[in-house]
Design a protein around this motif. Structure first.
Motif: not given
Length: 263
Positions: A73-81, A88-105
């Motif tokens: 489950a993910l609530k409505a909103g914006s997320y950094a991916v 053989s597999s990929w991890g996909v992580n969703f972070y509550s979006y704060e800025s475009g600075n990907w290193g901050s996540y």
């Protein structure tokens, strides 16, 4: 002095797709292969290391409604991916979006993390591409594509419960508040006062009318010249306003009762 504008090495892109009763929007930058090895142990995007899923800034996905990504489950909103490619597999992580600075996540806990299986494409994508496909009334697939790798992310949303609730509400007819708003509009727009009274009384006839609703009923009755009835309704509004501690309505009702009692 003029500035020289040159093409961006990784162009910005966005995609918006109607989805369920809302939409999905994605903003990202698109790097190109340029003859390089893209995914691998010693490639441009190494296995088992977090990647911003594009170039320049963190990729941003916005869901207008609550969703589930691969059942999580993910609530409505914006997320950094941020993703972690693997053979053989990929991890996909969703972070509550704060800025475009990907290193901050990188050191933060993801709001949601999923694992998906990549697939080999029969063709190679020179430029990193995100698409939204296989769209149904309540599901879609966000596809990440670069070189000959395709990473599908299944997304679902609840539609049936919302639609059925809307159908039942609409077919059950107007609510008390609908009638109240209609009656007040008729009063303020100098339309048919009898119709205004009919509408407002549909809102006040229940067991728990509000003092402001009764106030409007009394004003309509007074405007119709039915002062005794208007004063009686104002008395009811007065008592409820006193109970609610609303001094403004207490005063308005007292003033009106005093005036109408002399008519």
């Amino acid at each position: 002095m003029g500035q020289i504008k040159t093409p961006s090495a990784s162009t910005a892109a966005s995609i918006t797709q109607e989805f369920g009763l809302g939409e999905i929007s994605i903003e990202y930058a698109r790097p190109s292969k340029k003859g390089r090895d893209i995914f691998g142990t010693n490639a441009l995007v190494p296995y088992d290391k977090l990647w911003r899923t594009g170039a320049n800034q963190a990729t941003k996905v916005t869901f207008s409604d609550d969703v589930k990504v691969e059942g999580v489950a993910l609530k409505a909103g914006s997320y950094a991916v941020l993703t972690k490619p693997g053979k053989s597999s990929w991890g996909v992580n969703f972070y509550s979006y704060e800025s475009g600075n990907w290193g901050s996540y990188v050191e933060k806990d993801a709001t949601a993390s999923i694992m998906v299986k990549p697939a080999k494409l029969q063709m190679a994508f020179e430029t990193f591409t995100i698409m939204i496909g296989n769209v149904t009334s309540n599901s879609a697939v966000i596809g990440l594509m670069w070189d000959d790798t395709y990473v599908p992310i299944n997304v679902t949303t609840e539609v049936d419960t919302k639609v059925m609730a809307a159908i039942e509400k609409t077919l059950s007819g107007p609510t008390a508040n609908d009638y109240y708003n209609a009656g007040v509009y008729y009063l303020n727009a100098d339309k048919d006062l009898n119709k205004a009274l009919e509408y407002v009384q549909k809102a006040t006839k229940g067991d728990n009318p509000m003092f402001w609703q009764l106030r409007q009923e009394s004003l309509i009755l007074a405007k119709l010249g039915r002062y005794k009835e208007a004063a009686n309704v104002a008395e009811k509004s007065l008592k409820l306003a006193e109970k609610a501690g609303n001094d403004d309505y207490v005063k308005m009702n007292k003033d009106s009762i005093k005036m109408w009692s002399k008519k």
